[in-house]
Design a protein around this motif. Structure first.
Motif, PDB file in Angstrom:
ATOM      1  N   LYS A   1      61.377 -10.530  11.152  1.00  0.00           N
ATOM      2  CA  LYS A   1      62.478 -11.467  11.435  1.00  0.00           C
ATOM      3  C   LYS A   1      62.482 -11.855  12.904  1.00  0.00           C
ATOM      4  O   LYS A   1      62.755 -12.999  13.268  1.00  0.00           O
ATOM      5  N   ILE A   2      62.183 -10.899  13.755  1.00  0.00           N
ATOM      6  CA  ILE A   2      62.128 -11.160  15.199  1.00  0.00           C
ATOM      7  C   ILE A   2      60.955 -12.084  15.512  1.00  0.00           C
ATOM      8  O   ILE A   2      61.072 -13.036  16.283  1.00  0.00           O
ATOM      9  N   VAL A   3      59.809 -11.843  14.865  1.00  0.00           N
ATOM     10  CA  VAL A   3      58.625 -12.693  15.091  1.00  0.00           C
ATOM     11  C   VAL A   3      58.952 -14.118  14.663  1.00  0.00           C
ATOM     12  O   VAL A   3      58.695 -15.076  15.371  1.00  0.00           O
ATOM     13  N   TRP A   4      59.582 -14.268  13.490  1.00  0.00           N
ATOM     14  CA  TRP A   4      59.913 -15.603  12.984  1.00  0.00           C
ATOM     15  C   TRP A   4      60.908 -16.296  13.928  1.00  0.00           C
ATOM     16  O   TRP A   4      60.765 -17.465  14.250  1.00  0.00           O
ATOM     17  N   ALA A   5      61.886 -15.537  14.404  1.00  0.00           N
ATOM     18  CA  ALA A   5      62.915 -16.148  15.278  1.00  0.00           C
ATOM     19  C   ALA A   5      62.329 -16.469  16.658  1.00  0.00           C
ATOM     20  O   ALA A   5      62.796 -17.383  17.332  1.00  0.00           O
ATOM     21  N   GLY A   6      61.340 -15.700  17.068  1.00  0.00           N
ATOM     22  CA  GLY A   6      60.706 -15.977  18.369  1.00  0.00           C
ATOM     23  C   GLY A   6      60.961 -14.906  19.410  1.00  0.00           C
ATOM     24  O   GLY A   6      60.164 -14.699  20.318  1.00  0.00           O
ATOM     25  N   SER A   7      62.118 -14.230  19.291  1.00  0.00           N
ATOM     26  CA  SER A   7      62.428 -13.133  20.222  1.00  0.00           C
ATOM     27  C   SER A   7      63.664 -12.407  19.687  1.00  0.00           C
ATOM     28  O   SER A   7      64.410 -12.978  18.865  1.00  0.00           O
ATOM     29  N   PRO A   8      63.942 -11.194  20.171  1.00  0.00           N
ATOM     30  CA  PRO A   8      65.166 -10.508  19.733  1.00  0.00           C
ATOM     31  C   PRO A   8      66.419 -11.325  20.051  1.00  0.00           C
ATOM     32  O   PRO A   8      67.332 -11.408  19.229  1.00  0.00           O
ATOM     33  N   HIS A   9      66.413 -11.963  21.222  1.00  0.00           N
ATOM     34  CA  HIS A   9      67.587 -12.781  21.591  1.00  0.00           C
ATOM     35  C   HIS A   9      67.736 -13.949  20.620  1.00  0.00           C
ATOM     36  O   HIS A   9      68.829 -14.205  20.101  1.00  0.00           O
TER      37      HIS A   9
ATOM     38  N   LEU B   1      43.143 -12.394  -1.020  1.00  0.00           N
ATOM     39  CA  LEU B   1      44.262 -12.484  -0.057  1.00  0.00           C
ATOM     40  C   LEU B   1      45.577 -12.737  -0.787  1.00  0.00           C
ATOM     41  O   LEU B   1      46.620 -12.191  -0.421  1.00  0.00           O
ATOM     42  N   TYR B   2      45.526 -13.550  -1.845  1.00  0.00           N
ATOM     43  CA  TYR B   2      46.755 -13.797  -2.616  1.00  0.00           C
ATOM     44  C   TYR B   2      47.262 -12.473  -3.202  1.00  0.00           C
ATOM     45  O   TYR B   2      48.461 -12.204  -3.217  1.00  0.00           O
ATOM     46  N   SER B   3      46.354 -11.643  -3.651  1.00  0.00           N
ATOM     47  CA  SER B   3      46.761 -10.339  -4.215  1.00  0.00           C
ATOM     48  C   SER B   3      47.383  -9.453  -3.139  1.00  0.00           C
ATOM     49  O   SER B   3      48.291  -8.684  -3.411  1.00  0.00           O
ATOM     50  N   GLN B   4      46.925  -9.631  -1.892  1.00  0.00           N
ATOM     51  CA  GLN B   4      47.510  -8.830  -0.796  1.00  0.00           C
ATOM     52  C   GLN B   4      48.906  -9.334  -0.437  1.00  0.00           C
ATOM     53  O   GLN B   4      49.776  -8.585  -0.038  1.00  0.00           O
ATOM     54  N   VAL B   5      49.097 -10.643  -0.570  1.00  0.00           N
ATOM     55  CA  VAL B   5      50.429 -11.199  -0.267  1.00  0.00           C
ATOM     56  C   VAL B   5      51.428 -10.814  -1.345  1.00  0.00           C
ATOM     57  O   VAL B   5      52.587 -10.521  -1.053  1.00  0.00           O
ATOM     58  N   ARG B   6      50.995 -10.808  -2.615  1.00  0.00           N
ATOM     59  CA  ARG B   6      51.902 -10.680  -3.745  1.00  0.00           C
ATOM     60  C   ARG B   6      52.966  -9.617  -3.555  1.00  0.00           C
ATOM     61  O   ARG B   6      54.144  -9.900  -3.701  1.00  0.00           O
ATOM     62  N   PRO B   7      52.650  -8.355  -3.229  1.00  0.00           N
ATOM     63  CA  PRO B   7      53.716  -7.353  -3.115  1.00  0.00           C
ATOM     64  C   PRO B   7      54.642  -7.607  -1.928  1.00  0.00           C
ATOM     65  O   PRO B   7      55.739  -7.052  -1.852  1.00  0.00           O
ATOM     66  N   ASN B   8      54.220  -8.459  -1.011  1.00  0.00           N
ATOM     67  CA  ASN B   8      55.012  -8.688   0.210  1.00  0.00           C
ATOM     68  C   ASN B   8      55.711 -10.044   0.202  1.00  0.00           C
ATOM     69  O   ASN B   8      56.409 -10.382   1.156  1.00  0.00           O
ATOM     70  N   ALA B   9      55.544 -10.808  -0.874  1.00  0.00           N
ATOM     71  CA  ALA B   9      56.001 -12.207  -0.874  1.00  0.00           C
ATOM     72  C   ALA B   9      57.500 -12.305  -0.633  1.00  0.00           C
ATOM     73  O   ALA B   9      57.946 -13.094   0.213  1.00  0.00           O
ATOM     74  N   ILE B  10      58.291 -11.523  -1.340  1.00  0.00           N
ATOM     75  CA  ILE B  10      59.749 -11.609  -1.181  1.00  0.00           C
ATOM     76  C   ILE B  10      60.145 -11.188   0.234  1.00  0.00           C
ATOM     77  O   ILE B  10      60.975 -11.817   0.884  1.00  0.00           O
ATOM     78  N   ALA B  11      59.524 -10.141   0.738  1.00  0.00           N
ATOM     79  CA  ALA B  11      59.854  -9.690   2.097  1.00  0.00           C
ATOM     80  C   ALA B  11      59.456 -10.737   3.133  1.00  0.00           C
ATOM     81  O   ALA B  11      60.165 -10.952   4.123  1.00  0.00           O
ATOM     82  N   LEU B  12      58.346 -11.446   2.902  1.00  0.00           N
ATOM     83  CA  LEU B  12      57.903 -12.469   3.850  1.00  0.00           C
ATOM     84  C   LEU B  12      58.882 -13.645   3.902  1.00  0.00           C
ATOM     85  O   LEU B  12      59.081 -14.257   4.944  1.00  0.00           O
ATOM     86  N   VAL B  13      59.547 -13.955   2.797  1.00  0.00           N
ATOM     87  CA  VAL B  13      60.547 -15.047   2.844  1.00  0.00           C
ATOM     88  C   VAL B  13      61.907 -14.504   3.263  1.00  0.00           C
ATOM     89  O   VAL B  13      62.707 -15.211   3.874  1.00  0.00           O
ATOM     90  N   ASP B  14      62.180 -13.226   3.003  1.00  0.00           N
ATOM     91  CA  ASP B  14      63.412 -12.625   3.541  1.00  0.00           C
ATOM     92  C   ASP B  14      63.392 -12.685   5.066  1.00  0.00           C
ATOM     93  O   ASP B  14      64.421 -12.801   5.714  1.00  0.00           O
ATOM     94  N   ALA B  15      62.185 -12.624   5.626  1.00  0.00           N
ATOM     95  CA  ALA B  15      62.039 -12.610   7.093  1.00  0.00           C
ATOM     96  C   ALA B  15      62.535 -13.909   7.731  1.00  0.00           C
ATOM     97  O   ALA B  15      62.869 -13.950   8.913  1.00  0.00           O
ATOM     98  N   PHE B  16      62.674 -14.991   6.932  1.00  0.00           N
ATOM     99  CA  PHE B  16      63.231 -16.231   7.497  1.00  0.00           C
ATOM    100  C   PHE B  16      64.714 -16.048   7.806  1.00  0.00           C
ATOM    101  O   PHE B  16      65.308 -16.799   8.561  1.00  0.00           O
TER     102      PHE B  16
END
Ligand SMILES: CCCCCCCCCC/C=C\CCCCCC(=O)SCCNC(=O)CCNC(=O)[C@H](O)C(C)(C)COP(=O)(O)OP(=O)(O)OC[C@H]1O[C@@H](n2cnc3c(N)ncnc32)[C@H](O)[C@@H]1OP(=O)(O)O
Ligand SMILES: Cc1cc2nc3c(=O)[nH]c(=O)nc-3n(C[C@H](O)[C@H](O)[C@H](O)COP(=O)(O)OP(=O)(O)OC[C@H]3O[C@@H](n4cnc5c(N)ncnc54)[C@H](O)[C@@H]3O)c2cc1C
Length: 638
Positions: free
Chosen positions: A30-38, A566-581
């Motif tokens: 979430k911090i990476v997506w936002a750009g910084s902790p601030h 690579l798609y198989s590697q994303v699959r278990p993380n897909a929901i978490a990767l969009v939660d990060a937005f």
């Protein structure tokens, strides 16, 4: 609740099983997506502030008439301003609040173009006079450049600004119907002032297009001033969507303004009527467009990530076919076709986020150089902002539509949030520069670069992009080598321009991964997404890559195999990767994308709220249907 199974109960996280699969630290992402902790803190706090305030409700937009919709937008804009003032929000917090209100409105152009134009093209004196009024919203501005007859061709604009040395004024005039200003956002019903672009005429001589601050309406009663005819240009694509914005039409009938209302940082007119061009490139007049184009790239990552968040969560909720012995059907996110359509868009959302960060740095750098009269990077900044605006908005508009299709029939419901998102977003392919016209600018820049540097466009790219770099050079050589004019080859050159922009996105993603990225598994996930972005494009354009000879058909086949892995590697993380937005349900505005995945009860409940369901027997039954059914055909009264 009576008769409600576990799978339909409110308050249950129906995606918990998906979230438990995550292999990385979502909070760190979430911090990476936002750009910084601030940046994350501001974004998280303001998005929740907006989501929790009924004054910012937006779920009823599709049932309002144009006038109700517009009045509601005015109410929200005023309420947002009151919130900003009452809470003493900073400029950064205020911008975030306007973003999460998520409604195209006159304020976008006031803050997004009118103020930047004064800051970029006004003298110190002009900034000191006009910016305080604009920051306090004691005047409301718009950016009036496009005309009925010209938008792309800025040098073709017809509005005139003729200097009258007798009165030390400019006379702003619309000499023809096609010179009517047409499209400027906020112009139709709200803006009190405009930055109007017009052909400067001094002493009978023309000096090209310049910007002028023109008051349009009285600050007492909002009536148009003498010589000003102004209104809205009418309904636009989609129902709610961009119709919250009063894109306007404006005609000047010999409107007089003081000489000091010509933006004079780039060029000046003295009281004696002498035209002076500063020793800066005339293209600085275009500076505001460069600024907005780089913000539009950041907007693209927001819009695409919203659509991908909705489609990913719904793909994990939706089950269709594949039941074994009466067990649950298959989650559609497990189908390889669904993954091959969805995960490249997820990767693109992250790629556009990082290219947006880089472009913001590039714009700040070129702005700093301009202040020191260093114009050396202006051409590259123009080519990059133009090309990346074109690339990211085209991919995002197409991506939002693909996300709608990934959601099947329910994606076509307004309650999915996707039709409105598409309708609001898709003009981004046109405004701030038609995407093809902008790619032609990039093609022109590449032609000049190739002729100056010879074949090698740049050696400053990471190793992983050799194939991409060779592709651009090959495409350019094929075109530049042919002795035919730019116009004749323009369609091919545009392809080379797209390839060049894709090279930039891939190389900046790779550079991002060379930075320190904290959080368990975060960098690994981003590496997977970077590889998906790069290999997906290689697969999509493999003809280009094969023709360069730097990859073979076997390489192309291996790349496709790697994509599936690579798609198989994303699959278990897909929901978490969009939660990060870190989007709230309010901002997403989507039942299909709701955080808890409890879709079906929400869809069912929402249906009954439609005005058509206020009565079980619809208006018109007795007049039109009953006679039909009873074969009492008579001429229906209109
Ligand atoms: C969830 C949803 C989120 C989505 C967001 C939704 C929110 C809604 C609100 C959104 C808010 C705001 C967005 C909407 C606002 C839209 C506002 C507008 O549309 S404003 C109008 C925009 N108009 C344009 O972009 C016009 C495009 N045309 C041009 O820029 C120029 O005409 C041209 C560049 C195409 C041609 O320029 P021209 O001068 O005619 O000639 P040349 O091509 O020969 O260029 C000469 C020379 O100059 C260089 N150049 C050109 N442009 C620039 C520049 N901008 N900066 C620097 N240099 C430039 C060019 O490269 C040439 O250089 P040479 O060295 O001579 O080759
Ligand atoms: C929602 C929205 C909001 C807007 N807000 C504003 C605003 O606030 N202020 C403002 O000033 N303007 C605004 N605009 C106007 C916008 O900037 C212009 O519409 C845009 O620049 C495109 O110009 P155009 O309409 O003249 O398109 P055109 O240039 O007429 O494009 C039509 C077609 O011609 C093609 N074409 C044009 N020139 C060439 C060429 N040289 N070579 C090859 N193909 C070419 C284009 O690719 C396109 O396919 C807005 C527009 C929209 C849709």
């Amino acid at each position: 609740m009576e008769g409600v199974g576990e799978e339909e109960m409110e308050g249950v996280d129906h995606l918990a099983h998906e979230r438990n699969k995550s292999e990385f630290d979502v909070d760190a992402m979430k911090i990476v997506w936002a750009g910084s902790p601030h940046a994350f803190d501001v974004s998280d706090r303001i998005s929740k502030l907006v989501a929790s305030d009924p004054g910012f409700r937006k779920d009823n937009r599709s049932t309002l008439s144009r006038k109700e919709l517009f009045k509601n937008t005015l109410r929200k804009a005023a309420y947002a301003w009151k919130t900003i003032v009452d809470l003493r929000l900073s400029e950064e917090e205020a911008a975030k609040l306007r973003f999460y209100v998520d409604e195209p409105a006159f304020t976008d152009l006031h803050w997004g173009m009118f103020i930047p134009a004064i800051k970029g093209q006004g003298t110190e004196e002009q900034q000191q006079k006009w910016l305080p009024l604009a920051y306090k919203m004691q005047i409301i501005g718009c950016y009036a450049q496009t005309e009925l007859g010209h938008g792309s061709n800025v040098q073709g604009l017809e509005t005139t600004a003729t200097f009258d040395s007798q009165t030390d004024e400019f006379i702003i005039h619309s000499p023809t119907l096609t010179s009517s200003k047409w499209w400027p956002g906020g112009l139709g019903k709200v803006a009190t002032h405009a930055i109007a672009y017009a052909r400067l005429i001094v002493g009978g001589r023309e000096h090209g297009v310049h910007g002028f601050i023109v008051q349009l309406r009285s600050l007492e009663d909002h009536s148009p001033l003498l010589g000003i005819t102004v209104g809205d240009i009418g309904m636009k694509f989609g129902n709610g969507a961009y119709n919250t914005m009063d894109n306007g039409v404006l005609q000047f009938d010999h409107v007089r303004i003081p000489r000091n209302q010509m933006l004079m940082r780039v060029s000046q007119v003295t009281c004696e009527g002498k035209y002076k061009q500063s020793d800066v490139p005339r293209q600085l007049v275009y500076g505001t467009m460069v600024y907005v184009r780089q913000t539009i790239v950041a907007d693209a990552s927001c819009a695409l990530s919203r659509a991908v968040c909705i489609a990913t969560r719904y793909s994990a909720v939706r089950r269709q076919f594949g039941s074994q012995n009466g067990g649950p059907e298959t989650q559609v996110i497990d189908y390889k076709t669904q993954q091959s359509r969805l995960f490249p868009l997820l990767a693109s959302a992250y790629a556009f986020r990082f290219i947006g960060e880089w472009l913001k740095w590039l714009y700040a750098d070129v702005t700093q150089r301009l202040q020191a009269n260093d114009f050396s990077t202006l051409p590259e900044a123009h080519a990059c902002t133009a090309g990346l605006k074109s690339l990211t908005t085209t991919a995002t508009a197409d991506g939002i539509e693909e996300c709608r299709k990934l959601c099947g029939g329910h994606g076509y419901l307004c309650s999915s949030g996707l039709p409105e998102l598409f309708a609001v977003y898709v003009p981004a392919c046109t405004y701030e520069g038609d995407n093809t016209v902008l790619l032609l600018q990039v093609a022109r820049f590449l032609m000049k670069t190739v002729s100056q540097l010879g074949s090698r466009l740049s050696s400053k790219k990471p190793v992983g992009t050799i194939a991409y770099m060779t592709r651009v050079e090959h495409l350019m050589q094929c075109r530049c080598g042919v002795q035919r004019g730019f116009a004749e080859l323009s369609a091919d050159l545009v392809e080379a321009a797209v390839a060049h922009c894709q090279l930039i996105v891939v190389s900046k993603f790779i550079e991002k991964l060379q930075q320190e990225i904290p959080g368990k598994g975060v960098k690994q996930q981003l590496e997977v997404l970077c590889n998906i972005y790069a290999l997906f494009l290689l697969h999509k354009h493999q003809g280009d890559f094969l023709s360069t000879g730097c990859i073979t058909p076997k390489h192309a086949a291996l790349a496709n195999d790697e994509l599936r892995s690579l798609y198989s590697q994303v699959r278990p993380n897909a929901i978490a990767l969009v939660d990060a937005f870190n989007y709230t349900d309010h901002y997403l505005g989507s039942i299909l994308g709701c955080y808890d995945g409890n879709v079906y009860p929400k869809l069912y409940e929402a249906a009954w709220k439609d005005p058509l369901n206020e009565s079980v027997v619809p208006d018109g039954y007795h007049l039109y249907i009953r006679p039909l059914l009873k074969q009492e055909i008579r001429t229906a009264r209109l």
